[in-house]
Motif scaffolding. Sequence first.
Motif, mmCIF file in Angstrom:
data_model
loop_
_atom_site.group_PDB
_atom_site.id
_atom_site.type_symbol
_atom_site.label_atom_id
_atom_site.label_comp_id
_atom_site.label_asym_id
_atom_site.label_seq_id
_atom_site.Cartn_x
_atom_site.Cartn_y
_atom_site.Cartn_z
ATOM 1 N N LEU A 1 4.586 -29.246 -16.731
ATOM 2 C CA LEU A 1 5.282 -28.112 -17.349
ATOM 3 C C LEU A 1 5.506 -26.997 -16.328
ATOM 4 N N LEU A 2 4.459 -26.654 -15.586
ATOM 5 C CA LEU A 2 4.574 -25.585 -14.592
ATOM 6 C C LEU A 2 5.481 -25.990 -13.445
ATOM 7 N N ALA A 3 5.458 -27.280 -13.075
ATOM 8 C CA ALA A 3 6.338 -27.750 -12.000
ATOM 9 C C ALA A 3 7.796 -27.687 -12.418
ATOM 10 N N VAL A 4 8.081 -28.117 -13.647
ATOM 11 C CA VAL A 4 9.459 -28.129 -14.143
ATOM 12 C C VAL A 4 10.030 -26.716 -14.184
ATOM 13 N N PHE A 5 9.214 -25.766 -14.630
ATOM 14 C CA PHE A 5 9.719 -24.403 -14.804
ATOM 15 C C PHE A 5 9.231 -23.462 -13.698
ATOM 16 N N GLU A 6 8.934 -24.057 -12.559
ATOM 17 C CA GLU A 6 8.583 -23.262 -11.388
ATOM 18 C C GLU A 6 9.785 -22.393 -10.995
ATOM 19 N N GLY A 7 9.539 -21.131 -10.798
ATOM 20 C CA GLY A 7 10.625 -20.239 -10.388
ATOM 21 C C GLY A 7 11.308 -19.527 -11.534
ATOM 22 N N VAL A 8 11.101 -19.966 -12.792
ATOM 23 C CA VAL A 8 11.710 -19.228 -13.901
ATOM 24 C C VAL A 8 10.860 -17.980 -14.171
ATOM 25 N N PRO A 9 11.455 -16.936 -14.752
ATOM 26 C CA PRO A 9 10.666 -15.725 -15.052
ATOM 27 C C PRO A 9 9.476 -16.051 -15.949
ATOM 28 N N GLN A 10 8.342 -15.476 -15.609
ATOM 29 C CA GLN A 10 7.130 -15.664 -16.405
ATOM 30 C C GLN A 10 6.671 -14.320 -16.956
ATOM 31 N N ILE A 11 6.311 -14.321 -18.216
ATOM 32 C CA ILE A 11 5.905 -13.083 -18.889
ATOM 33 C C ILE A 11 4.559 -13.331 -19.547
ATOM 34 N N THR A 12 3.600 -12.469 -19.315
ATOM 35 C CA THR A 12 2.276 -12.617 -19.917
ATOM 36 C C THR A 12 2.116 -11.621 -21.057
ATOM 37 N N VAL A 13 1.730 -12.138 -22.226
ATOM 38 C CA VAL A 13 1.432 -11.264 -23.365
ATOM 39 C C VAL A 13 0.083 -11.691 -23.950
ATOM 40 N N SER A 14 -0.570 -10.785 -24.650
ATOM 41 C CA SER A 14 -1.875 -11.107 -25.215
ATOM 42 C C SER A 14 -1.721 -11.860 -26.535
ATOM 43 N N ARG A 15 -2.773 -12.547 -26.927
ATOM 44 C CA ARG A 15 -2.768 -13.245 -28.208
ATOM 45 C C ARG A 15 -2.643 -12.259 -29.372
ATOM 46 N N ASP A 16 -3.192 -11.055 -29.180
ATOM 47 C CA ASP A 16 -3.093 -10.040 -30.227
ATOM 48 C C ASP A 16 -1.642 -9.645 -30.462
ATOM 49 N N VAL A 17 -0.886 -9.463 -29.369
ATOM 50 C CA VAL A 17 0.530 -9.112 -29.496
ATOM 51 C C VAL A 17 1.281 -10.217 -30.226
ATOM 52 N N LEU A 18 0.975 -11.461 -29.863
ATOM 53 C CA LEU A 18 1.632 -12.589 -30.524
ATOM 54 C C LEU A 18 1.298 -12.608 -32.019
ATOM 55 N N ALA A 19 0.031 -12.380 -32.337
ATOM 56 C CA ALA A 19 -0.418 -12.467 -33.738
ATOM 57 C C ALA A 19 0.142 -11.348 -34.602
ATOM 58 N N THR A 20 0.370 -10.171 -34.012
ATOM 59 C CA THR A 20 0.819 -9.014 -34.799
ATOM 60 C C THR A 20 2.308 -8.746 -34.677
ATOM 61 N N SER A 21 3.022 -9.623 -33.979
ATOM 62 C CA SER A 21 4.467 -9.435 -33.807
ATOM 63 C C SER A 21 5.162 -9.465 -35.168
ATOM 64 N N PRO A 22 5.971 -8.443 -35.483
ATOM 65 C CA PRO A 22 6.617 -8.393 -36.812
ATOM 66 C C PRO A 22 7.678 -9.475 -37.008
ATOM 67 N N ASP A 23 8.408 -9.815 -35.937
ATOM 68 C CA ASP A 23 9.447 -10.845 -36.066
ATOM 69 C C ASP A 23 9.834 -11.333 -34.679
ATOM 70 N N VAL A 24 10.610 -12.402 -34.647
ATOM 71 C CA VAL A 24 10.983 -13.028 -33.379
ATOM 72 C C VAL A 24 11.883 -12.117 -32.551
ATOM 73 N N THR A 25 12.709 -11.300 -33.213
ATOM 74 C CA THR A 25 13.600 -10.384 -32.497
ATOM 75 C C THR A 25 12.789 -9.372 -31.682
ATOM 76 N N SER A 26 11.789 -8.777 -32.301
ATOM 77 C CA SER A 26 10.930 -7.822 -31.596
ATOM 78 C C SER A 26 10.167 -8.507 -30.468
ATOM 79 N N PHE A 27 9.692 -9.703 -30.746
ATOM 80 C CA PHE A 27 8.893 -10.423 -29.758
ATOM 81 C C PHE A 27 9.712 -10.730 -28.506
#
Length: 427
Positions: A337-363
């Motif tokens: 997976l990491l080899a295939v998408f090597e070089g694409v933008p990577q974004i780190t978010v916390s599990r809390d942010v994922l769990a409390t996200s109101p909707d996919v648009t905001s996320f």
Amino acid sequence: MADFIEELEWRGMIHDMTPGVKEQMNRELTTAYIGFDPTADSLHIGSLVQIMTLVHLQRAGHKPLALVGGATGMVGDPTGKSAERNLLSSDVLEHNLKGVKKQLERFLDFDCGDNSAEVVNNYDWFKEFSFLDFIRDVGKHITINYMLAKDSVKKRMEFGMSFTEFSYQLVQGYDYLWLYRNKGCKVQLGGSDQWGNIVTGTELIRRVEQGEAFAVTTPLIKKADGTKFGKTEGGNVWLDKDKTSPYHFYQYWLNASDEDAENYIRIFTLMNKEEIEAIIGEHRKAPHLRTLQQALAKDVTIRVHSEEDYEMAVKASAILFGKSTTEELSSIDEATLLAVFEGVPQITVSRDVLATSPDVTSFLSELTDTIIFGSKGEARRMIQGGGVSINKKKVNDPEEIVDYPLLQNKYLLAQKGKKNYYLIIID
């Protein structure tokens, strides 16, 4: 025994050879060697030409010696270099030697009787050889004029050349002499750029032992477009999967031009002449199907890595370049997976942010630092237009909750349009 020289000739793997070598190989089981440079703890695909030469040698019933240069690695071969190399420490060399030996064992049979392969290290016979003994017993047999006439020396004279590098051809020549005396080795194999060093060895054997020894060289591989074989934008294509992933390794062969692939399939596979001609004939009828490249990439990837790695690489290629499902994406391992998408933008978010996200648009906008979408409005419009996927599943409702199973319990793959991927790491 099969005709070793004839096998190499139809595969286009002979550049030059000394007279009498074919008769020698057909007369008796012959020991032959190739030297491998331990400047890294892995060989790269440029070394595959020489590995395949040893494989054909053994398949023809002869005995292959793989010389791993623990001593010559400390000196540095000047061939093809415009500047002197950094010399390696004994600790680094020892580490590299172990890695190279392990890779060679994947290709050669080390337990098949009289023609079992063997790995030798020239440090074993140089470590007790004093400088005075060397110049007395070896140096006196080869003249300065003879050494200066070699291309590897002449090309370096304008840049300057240390005595260390100048002596390299004598050191390699002595390797051949030692193997002739102690292993009954009568043939040295190598790339065409090694011709001068190899024939110094045959000359040393003739002068010191009054013996007859032979040389065979293979052509240096060149790509049809003039770029260097075995190189990508990321550097060398290595045989070690930790340096070049099986996915990128597979892609290198798959992306070969038709002209190059016709050359490579002869050199890097063990398919016979009839099989290769049949694949080339089939490919020429429908080049767009890339039958030739697929056969080449499959064969080499399985032999260098494994069938499992090959299947993972094929699956990963389909995910990136074709239509695939969430289930197929979930089935590839983390390294791929990491080899295939090597070089694409990577974004780190916390599990809390994922769990409390109101909707996919905001996320996909605010909660991922506006890297994927600059605003909620932009994200909403593209979702409504059917241009957004997460984990290869199309997002249909801008208001839906982000509830996607994580890939490898850690990642989400967002896709914007056809070609824009973003790897979201859930920390």
